[in-house]
Motif scaffolding. Structure first.
Motif, PDB file in Angstrom:
ATOM      1  N   THR A  89       0.871  -1.203  -0.021  1.00 49.60           N
ATOM      2  CA  THR A  89      -0.063  -0.121   0.066  1.00 49.60           C
ATOM      3  C   THR A  89       0.749   1.304  -0.126  1.00 49.60           C
ATOM      4  N   ALA A  90       0.584   2.028  -1.042  1.00 47.54           N
ATOM      5  CA  ALA A  90       1.364   3.431  -1.023  1.00 47.54           C
ATOM      6  C   ALA A  90       0.771   4.034  -2.250  1.00 47.54           C
ATOM      7  N   VAL A  91       1.597   5.352  -2.420  1.00 46.53           N
ATOM      8  CA  VAL A  91       1.290   6.181  -3.545  1.00 46.53           C
ATOM      9  C   VAL A  91       2.546   5.701  -4.565  1.00 46.53           C
ATOM     10  N   TYR A  92       2.067   5.291  -5.826  1.00 45.08           N
ATOM     11  CA  TYR A  92       3.032   4.912  -6.720  1.00 45.08           C
ATOM     12  C   TYR A  92       3.236   6.034  -7.673  1.00 45.08           C
ATOM     13  N   TYR A  93       4.509   6.366  -7.802  1.00 48.04           N
ATOM     14  CA  TYR A  93       5.078   7.425  -8.875  1.00 48.04           C
ATOM     15  C   TYR A  93       5.869   6.856 -10.100  1.00 48.04           C
ATOM     16  N   CYS A  94       5.463   7.145 -11.361  1.00 51.74           N
ATOM     17  CA  CYS A  94       6.370   6.946 -12.334  1.00 51.74           C
ATOM     18  C   CYS A  94       7.478   8.242 -12.425  1.00 51.74           C
TER      19      CYS A  94
END
Length: 116
Positions: A89-94
């Motif tokens: 669980t997390a915010v995923y950034y490209c």
């Protein structure tokens, strides 16, 4: 360069999600593409990376479960996430990164929530 990430959502433990990140511009094929994630109260960590030549690396915590890929014709990088765990669980950034110049660009982030 602009990056648009999508594909996040709520999934049960053991489930799968596929994140996508579309980039603008004509320099995508020359850039390394990376996925980072940031859980609440924690630092942003590198999850996976793929160079313009196709070399791939993963964080130990996702090896065997996540797969990064890229489609240069579509200026898009993907992150296939299988066997998801609550700790994913997390915010995923490209991130788009030019190795020679050091220039780097970030997408807006997409939230992945894995319930137990």
């Amino acid at each position: 360069v602009q990056l648009q990430a999508s594909g996040g959502g709520l999934v049960q433990a053991g489930g799968s999600l596929r994140l996508s990140c579309a980039a603008s511009g004509r320099t995508f094929a020359r850039a390394a593409m990376r996925w980072f994630r940031q859980a609440p109260g924690k630092q942003r960590d590198l999850v996976a990376s793929i160079t313009s030549g196709g070399s791939i690396n993963y964080a130990d915590s996702v090896k065997g479960r996540f797969t990064i890929s890229r489609d240069d014709a579509k200026n898009t990088v993907y992150l296939q996430m299988n066997s998801l765990k609550p700790e994913d669980t997390a915010v995923y950034y490209c991130n788009l990164h030019f190795l020679i110049t050091g220039l780097t660009y970030w997408g807006q982030g997409t939230l992945v929530t894995v319930s137990s």
